[in-house]
Design a protein around this motif. Structure first.
Motif, PDB file in Angstrom:
ATOM      1  N   MET A 164     -16.857  31.346  -8.008  1.00 33.29           N
ATOM      2  CA  MET A 164     -17.958  30.664  -8.656  1.00 33.29           C
ATOM      3  C   MET A 164     -17.891  29.178  -8.299  1.00 33.29           C
ATOM      4  O   MET A 164     -16.878  28.536  -8.537  1.00 33.29           O
ATOM      5  CB  MET A 164     -17.874  30.840 -10.168  1.00 33.29           C
ATOM      6  CG  MET A 164     -18.144  32.251 -10.624  1.00 33.29           C
ATOM      7  SD  MET A 164     -18.405  32.447 -12.401  1.00 33.29           S
ATOM      8  CE  MET A 164     -16.872  31.888 -13.068  1.00 33.29           C
ATOM      9  N   PRO A 165     -18.981  28.647  -7.737  1.00 33.03           N
ATOM     10  CA  PRO A 165     -18.973  27.243  -7.335  1.00 33.03           C
ATOM     11  C   PRO A 165     -19.243  26.291  -8.498  1.00 33.03           C
ATOM     12  O   PRO A 165     -19.973  26.601  -9.436  1.00 33.03           O
ATOM     13  CB  PRO A 165     -20.092  27.169  -6.302  1.00 33.03           C
ATOM     14  CG  PRO A 165     -21.010  28.282  -6.653  1.00 33.03           C
ATOM     15  CD  PRO A 165     -20.152  29.362  -7.259  1.00 33.03           C
ATOM     16  N   LEU A 166     -18.641  25.124  -8.421  1.00 29.55           N
ATOM     17  CA  LEU A 166     -18.913  24.021  -9.331  1.00 29.55           C
ATOM     18  C   LEU A 166     -19.859  23.091  -8.588  1.00 29.55           C
ATOM     19  O   LEU A 166     -19.486  22.497  -7.574  1.00 29.55           O
ATOM     20  CB  LEU A 166     -17.611  23.295  -9.691  1.00 29.55           C
ATOM     21  CG  LEU A 166     -17.729  22.125 -10.649  1.00 29.55           C
ATOM     22  CD1 LEU A 166     -18.224  22.594 -12.010  1.00 29.55           C
ATOM     23  CD2 LEU A 166     -16.390  21.435 -10.795  1.00 29.55           C
ATOM     24  N   LEU A 167     -21.109  22.999  -9.049  1.00 26.40           N
ATOM     25  CA  LEU A 167     -22.140  22.261  -8.336  1.00 26.40           C
ATOM     26  C   LEU A 167     -22.627  21.067  -9.143  1.00 26.40           C
ATOM     27  O   LEU A 167     -22.539  21.064 -10.371  1.00 26.40           O
ATOM     28  CB  LEU A 167     -23.325  23.174  -8.013  1.00 26.40           C
ATOM     29  CG  LEU A 167     -22.997  24.410  -7.178  1.00 26.40           C
ATOM     30  CD1 LEU A 167     -24.226  25.290  -7.029  1.00 26.40           C
ATOM     31  CD2 LEU A 167     -22.455  24.010  -5.818  1.00 26.40           C
ATOM     32  N   GLN A 168     -23.161  20.065  -8.445  1.00 27.51           N
ATOM     33  CA  GLN A 168     -23.713  18.878  -9.083  1.00 27.51           C
ATOM     34  C   GLN A 168     -25.208  19.069  -9.295  1.00 27.51           C
ATOM     35  O   GLN A 168     -25.908  19.586  -8.421  1.00 27.51           O
ATOM     36  CB  GLN A 168     -23.476  17.648  -8.220  1.00 27.51           C
ATOM     37  CG  GLN A 168     -22.025  17.300  -8.066  1.00 27.51           C
ATOM     38  CD  GLN A 168     -21.832  16.122  -7.118  1.00 27.51           C
ATOM     39  OE1 GLN A 168     -22.633  15.889  -6.219  1.00 27.51           O
ATOM     40  NE2 GLN A 168     -20.763  15.392  -7.328  1.00 27.51           N
ATOM     41  N   TYR A 169     -25.690  18.623 -10.460  1.00 31.60           N
ATOM     42  CA  TYR A 169     -27.102  18.722 -10.807  1.00 31.60           C
ATOM     43  C   TYR A 169     -27.586  17.401 -11.363  1.00 31.60           C
ATOM     44  O   TYR A 169     -26.794  16.582 -11.835  1.00 31.60           O
ATOM     45  CB  TYR A 169     -27.330  19.823 -11.851  1.00 31.60           C
ATOM     46  CG  TYR A 169     -27.127  21.200 -11.306  1.00 31.60           C
ATOM     47  CD1 TYR A 169     -28.183  21.909 -10.766  1.00 31.60           C
ATOM     48  CD2 TYR A 169     -25.868  21.788 -11.311  1.00 31.60           C
ATOM     49  CE1 TYR A 169     -27.994  23.184 -10.242  1.00 31.60           C
ATOM     50  CE2 TYR A 169     -25.673  23.056 -10.792  1.00 31.60           C
ATOM     51  CZ  TYR A 169     -26.737  23.745 -10.267  1.00 31.60           C
ATOM     52  OH  TYR A 169     -26.549  24.998  -9.743  1.00 31.60           O
ATOM     53  N   ILE A 170     -28.910  17.205 -11.319  1.00 31.87           N
ATOM     54  CA  ILE A 170     -29.539  16.051 -11.934  1.00 31.87           C
ATOM     55  C   ILE A 170     -30.787  16.518 -12.663  1.00 31.87           C
ATOM     56  O   ILE A 170     -31.520  17.381 -12.176  1.00 31.87           O
ATOM     57  CB  ILE A 170     -29.874  14.950 -10.899  1.00 31.87           C
ATOM     58  CG1 ILE A 170     -30.365  13.709 -11.615  1.00 31.87           C
ATOM     59  CG2 ILE A 170     -30.864  15.442  -9.870  1.00 31.87           C
ATOM     60  CD1 ILE A 170     -30.395  12.465 -10.745  1.00 31.87           C
ATOM     61  N   PHE A 218     -24.771  15.824 -13.907  1.00 33.12           N
ATOM     62  CA  PHE A 218     -23.687  16.624 -14.465  1.00 33.12           C
ATOM     63  C   PHE A 218     -23.267  17.692 -13.476  1.00 33.12           C
ATOM     64  O   PHE A 218     -23.941  17.950 -12.499  1.00 33.12           O
ATOM     65  CB  PHE A 218     -24.103  17.250 -15.799  1.00 33.12           C
ATOM     66  CG  PHE A 218     -25.284  18.184 -15.707  1.00 33.12           C
ATOM     67  CD1 PHE A 218     -25.096  19.551 -15.601  1.00 33.12           C
ATOM     68  CD2 PHE A 218     -26.580  17.697 -15.715  1.00 33.12           C
ATOM     69  CE1 PHE A 218     -26.179  20.420 -15.510  1.00 33.12           C
ATOM     70  CE2 PHE A 218     -27.671  18.548 -15.627  1.00 33.12           C
ATOM     71  CZ  PHE A 218     -27.467  19.907 -15.530  1.00 33.12           C
ATOM     72  N   GLU A 219     -22.117  18.287 -13.733  1.00 31.81           N
ATOM     73  CA  GLU A 219     -21.612  19.396 -12.918  1.00 31.81           C
ATOM     74  C   GLU A 219     -21.683  20.665 -13.743  1.00 31.81           C
ATOM     75  O   GLU A 219     -21.527  20.644 -14.961  1.00 31.81           O
ATOM     76  CB  GLU A 219     -20.171  19.137 -12.497  1.00 31.81           C
ATOM     77  CG  GLU A 219     -20.038  17.974 -11.546  1.00 31.81           C
ATOM     78  CD  GLU A 219     -18.611  17.707 -11.155  1.00 31.81           C
ATOM     79  OE1 GLU A 219     -17.684  18.161 -11.864  1.00 31.81           O
ATOM     80  OE2 GLU A 219     -18.407  17.038 -10.141  1.00 31.81           O
ATOM     81  N   GLU A 220     -21.929  21.779 -13.065  1.00 29.62           N
ATOM     82  CA  GLU A 220     -22.061  23.071 -13.743  1.00 29.62           C
ATOM     83  C   GLU A 220     -21.371  24.149 -12.914  1.00 29.62           C
ATOM     84  O   GLU A 220     -21.543  24.213 -11.699  1.00 29.62           O
ATOM     85  CB  GLU A 220     -23.539  23.404 -13.925  1.00 29.62           C
ATOM     86  CG  GLU A 220     -23.810  24.641 -14.728  1.00 29.62           C
ATOM     87  CD  GLU A 220     -23.638  24.426 -16.223  1.00 29.62           C
ATOM     88  OE1 GLU A 220     -23.430  25.430 -16.916  1.00 29.62           O
ATOM     89  OE2 GLU A 220     -23.726  23.285 -16.692  1.00 29.62           O
ATOM     90  N   LEU A 221     -20.608  24.985 -13.568  1.00 26.72           N
ATOM     91  CA  LEU A 221     -19.975  26.131 -12.931  1.00 26.72           C
ATOM     92  C   LEU A 221     -20.977  27.283 -12.981  1.00 26.72           C
ATOM     93  O   LEU A 221     -21.402  27.688 -14.067  1.00 26.72           O
ATOM     94  CB  LEU A 221     -18.688  26.501 -13.658  1.00 26.72           C
ATOM     95  CG  LEU A 221     -17.837  27.602 -13.047  1.00 26.72           C
ATOM     96  CD1 LEU A 221     -17.307  27.161 -11.689  1.00 26.72           C
ATOM     97  CD2 LEU A 221     -16.674  27.935 -13.962  1.00 26.72           C
TER      98      LEU A 221
END
Length: 65
Positions: A1-7, A15-18
């Motif tokens: 599962m990737p930890l990705l950056q979002y806006i 924020f970052e979301e798994l």
């Protein structure tokens, strides 16, 4: 599962979301509005080395070298 950056374009929170899949819809933890994936920062290949010309979009990528 990737930890990705979002806006969030509604409240400008970063924020970052798994996520289970990079195409999953993510909501902002502050305002609850849909967030967009942020393609900022340094990208790394599967080997852990920095990718030189990575857009972060694996669908259009020719592969990490």
């Amino acid at each position: 599962m990737p930890l990705l950056q979002y806006i969030c374009r509604h409240c400008n929170k970063s924020f970052e979301e798994l996520v289970k899949n990079h195409e999953d819809k993510v909501l902002c933890p502050d305002c609850g509005q849909p967030a967009e994936r942020c393609y900022c920062g340094q990208m790394f290949s599967a080997t852990g080395k920095a990718a030189k010309k990575c857009s972060g979009n694996c669908k259009t990528c020719g592969g990490c070298h």
